[in-house]
Design a protein around this motif. Structure first.
Motif, PDB file in Angstrom:
ATOM      1  N   CYS A   1      -6.016  -4.019   5.536  1.00 26.53           N
ATOM      2  CA  CYS A   1      -6.023  -5.371   4.993  1.00 26.53           C
ATOM      3  C   CYS A   1      -5.842  -6.372   6.133  1.00 26.53           C
TER       4      CYS A   1
ATOM      5  N   ASN B   1      -2.873   0.959  16.322  1.00 26.36           N
ATOM      6  CA  ASN B   1      -2.563  -0.178  17.203  1.00 26.36           C
ATOM      7  C   ASN B   1      -3.775  -0.591  18.030  1.00 26.36           C
TER       8      ASN B   1
ATOM      9  N   LYS C   1       1.578  -2.485  10.795  1.00 23.22           N
ATOM     10  CA  LYS C   1       1.296  -3.887  10.445  1.00 23.22           C
ATOM     11  C   LYS C   1       1.696  -4.774  11.607  1.00 23.22           C
ATOM     12  N   ARG C   2       0.824  -5.690  11.949  1.00 25.29           N
ATOM     13  CA  ARG C   2       1.182  -6.660  12.994  1.00 25.29           C
ATOM     14  C   ARG C   2       0.697  -8.052  12.598  1.00 25.29           C
ATOM     15  N   ALA C   3       1.318  -9.054  13.190  1.00 21.36           N
ATOM     16  CA  ALA C   3       0.946 -10.436  12.862  1.00 21.36           C
ATOM     17  C   ALA C   3       1.027 -11.307  14.104  1.00 21.36           C
ATOM     18  N   LYS C   4       0.111 -12.254  14.197  1.00 17.82           N
ATOM     19  CA  LYS C   4       0.081 -13.191  15.319  1.00 17.82           C
ATOM     20  C   LYS C   4      -0.258 -14.584  14.809  1.00 17.82           C
ATOM     21  N   PRO C   5       0.208 -15.602  15.555  1.00 12.99           N
ATOM     22  CA  PRO C   5      -0.221 -16.960  15.213  1.00 12.99           C
ATOM     23  C   PRO C   5      -1.608 -17.221  15.791  1.00 12.99           C
TER      24      PRO C   5
ATOM     25  N   ASN D   1      -5.201 -10.504   6.665  1.00 12.63           N
ATOM     26  CA  ASN D   1      -4.860 -11.730   5.940  1.00 12.63           C
ATOM     27  C   ASN D   1      -4.677 -12.861   6.946  1.00 12.63           C
TER      28      ASN D   1
ATOM     29  N   SER E   1      -2.267 -11.530   9.763  1.00 14.66           N
ATOM     30  CA  SER E   1      -1.684 -10.185   9.774  1.00 14.66           C
ATOM     31  C   SER E   1      -2.778  -9.153   9.567  1.00 14.66           C
TER      32      SER E   1
ATOM     33  N   MET F   1       0.844  -1.184   0.000  1.00 16.25           N
ATOM     34  CA  MET F   1       0.000   0.000   0.000  1.00 16.25           C
ATOM     35  C   MET F   1       0.884   1.239   0.000  1.00 16.25           C
TER      36      MET F   1
ATOM     37  N   MET G   1     -12.487  -7.059   9.681  1.00 12.66           N
ATOM     38  CA  MET G   1     -12.691  -5.973   8.716  1.00 12.66           C
ATOM     39  C   MET G   1     -13.809  -5.042   9.183  1.00 12.66           C
TER      40      MET G   1
END
Lengths: 177, 296
Positions: B178, B41, B18-22, B180, B29, B1, B166
């Motif tokens: 976004c 955040n 941007k952040r990501a977690k399992p 994902n 993400s 983006m 979303m």
């Protein structure tokens, strides 16, 4: 959602491998993860070198391989621990951070970075040679990285195993003081 | 983006957060652009809380989840479930009905591979005659099974989790966002994002890319460099047979629908226009080493 737009494109692989040889997304630095997981706390570095006996004990207790004897841990002024670690992903290491409470229970997990190559073939010069000169045929102007992939779901089991290993590491190393 | 093409130059150059977690058994993400970092955040943390809740309620592996409680007890007595679980079951039933049972949460390949998935156990062997229509959705979020059966919601719940995240992000009105969840993704914003479809690269010269704006995408297919085509099981819920895998992506207005419809297209290929049309979705289909086809 309103007004969905979409289009399908085929891009010569070489165009992408030149611009972006690997998928790499940085989510958080260690400092940013610390600030999110322990807001308003002071974190004190307390790195340890695991002894062979400790490594063996951790592996026995959680049945997960310990790939490094360095434990990068920080103690929080508000109680609990922050640990930065990494696990082996599909192609590369995945750095991640875990926050533990005073009792060593997991509070939160953050992925710090995610890197993924397109596959070993793209680094093979012979394989790439077949696309020589084709990059200008690209129907798509790539001015930035493609950050998202959609396909068969990647498993996050390695991270789950890594978190389990750190919980055991806390019990056997950090709490045992 | 990127920071181009937005109406407000004031907000357009705030860096993306941007952040990501399992979660949901995969990497989830969340990326937000055009909001101050603190607000971004907060929005992202809300998304992860929401997704973690859905994960806990609909996990096949967790013995305390709604799914496990249903699989254990719902054939004996009505089981009350979380409103989210109920909504996913309602949606699954709707898609089963419109796909003539090709999509069927009682026929997931995960169920035949329960040992590999780490089944929580404790539930009775499913009745071979069990179908989606044996799941009775009763008032007050109660669910009863007409016969012993097993459900697996992992695919559609992943899509539902993206939809819920979303929705939550939408309240913050970010110029771009976004979510994902392992390839089930949703986008909102003025500028389209490009998504690479993760087909096996061997012998290919062209990389398939989908550009998407204000919509959702889900894919199903063989794992690259990991699993040969033959080792993956995809099931036609109506015919109760394993289908030969293809690579399928579905574009739809919600991710839950997109994810569920990948299973229908996987089973029925180009002959599922009617159900795609019903959900205003369309699909991209790739058989092994053959050309791409668009199904609308």
């Amino acid at each position: 959602m309103d007004s969905m737009d979409s289009r399908f494109l085929l891009l010569p692989i070489v165009a992408l491998t030149i611009i972006q040889p690997a998928q790499a997304t940085t989510y958080l630095s260690i400092e940013q993860a610390q600030a999110l997981m322990f807001p308003r706390a002071t974190l004190t570095e307390d790195f340890r070198m695991l002894s062979p006996a400790q490594v063996a004990a951790i592996e026995k207790a959680c049945d997960v391989n310990v790939s490094t004897n360095q434990l990068r841990a920080w103690k929080s002024s508000t109680g609990g621990w922050f640990i930065a670690d990494q696990v082996v992903g599909k192609h590369d290491f995945i750095p991640f951070a875990v926050s533990l409470d005073d009792n060593g229970a997991v509070k939160d997990v953050e992925i710090l970075e995610y890197r993924e190559a397109y596959g070993s073939e793209v680094t093979n010069p012979k394989w790439r040679a077949q696309f020589a000169g084709k990059s200008r045929e690209s129907p798509l102007k790539l001015t930035k990285d493609i950050q998202n992939i959609s396909g068969a779901t990647l498993s996050s089991k390695h991270i789950t195993d890594g978190v389990r290993r750190l919980v055991v590491t806390y019990d056997l190393v950090l709490a045992a003081r | 983006m990127a920071c181009v093409g937005w109406s407000s130059p004031m907000i357009s150059c705030l860096p993306p957060v941007k952040r990501a977690k399992p979660l949901l058994g995969t990497f989830v993400s969340v990326a937000v652009e055009g909001l101050e970092a603190e607000l971004a955040n907060r929005a992202i943390a809300g998304c992860f809380d929401r997704i973690a809740h859905i994960h806990r309620r609909m996990s096949f592996q967790d013995g305390a989840s709604d799914v496990s409680r249903l699989n254990r007890d719902a054939h004996r007595e009505p089981v009350e479930v979380d409103a989210d679980t109920y909504e996913v079951l309602r949606l699954a039933a709707d898609i089963s009905m419109h796909s003539d049972g090709v999509f069927d949460i009682t026929a997931s390949p995960a169920l035949s591979m329960a040992s590999r998935l780490g089944s929580p156990g404790g539930f009775p062997p499913p009745d071979a005659r069990a179908r989606w229509s044996d799941i009775e959705l009763l008032p007050k979020c109660s669910v009863r099974f007409a016969r012993p059966l097993c459900i697996d919601l992992s695919g559609i719940a992943k899509g539902y989790a993206v939809d819920q995240a979303m929705d939550l992000l939408g309240d913050y009105e970010p110029p771009q966002a976004c979510v994902n969840a392992g390839g089930d993704l949703g986008h909102l914003g003025a500028e389209a994002i490009q998504v690479r479809l993760d087909v096996p690269l061997e012998a290919r010269t062209m990389l398939p890319i989908v550009e998407i704006r204000n919509g959702c995408l889900a894919s199903s297919g063989p794992r690259r460099n990991e699993t040969p085509f033959s080792e993956l099981e995809f099931v036609d819920g109506a015919a109760r047979r394993i289908v030969s895998p293809r690579f399928v992506s579905v574009l739809a207005s919600t991710c839950a629908v997109a994810d569920a419809l990948t299973k229908v297209v996987m089973a029925r290929g180009t002959s599922c226009s009617a159900v795609l049309r019903h959900y205003a979705a369309h699909a991209l289909l790739n058989e092994q080493l053959s050309a791409w086809r668009e199904v609308v």
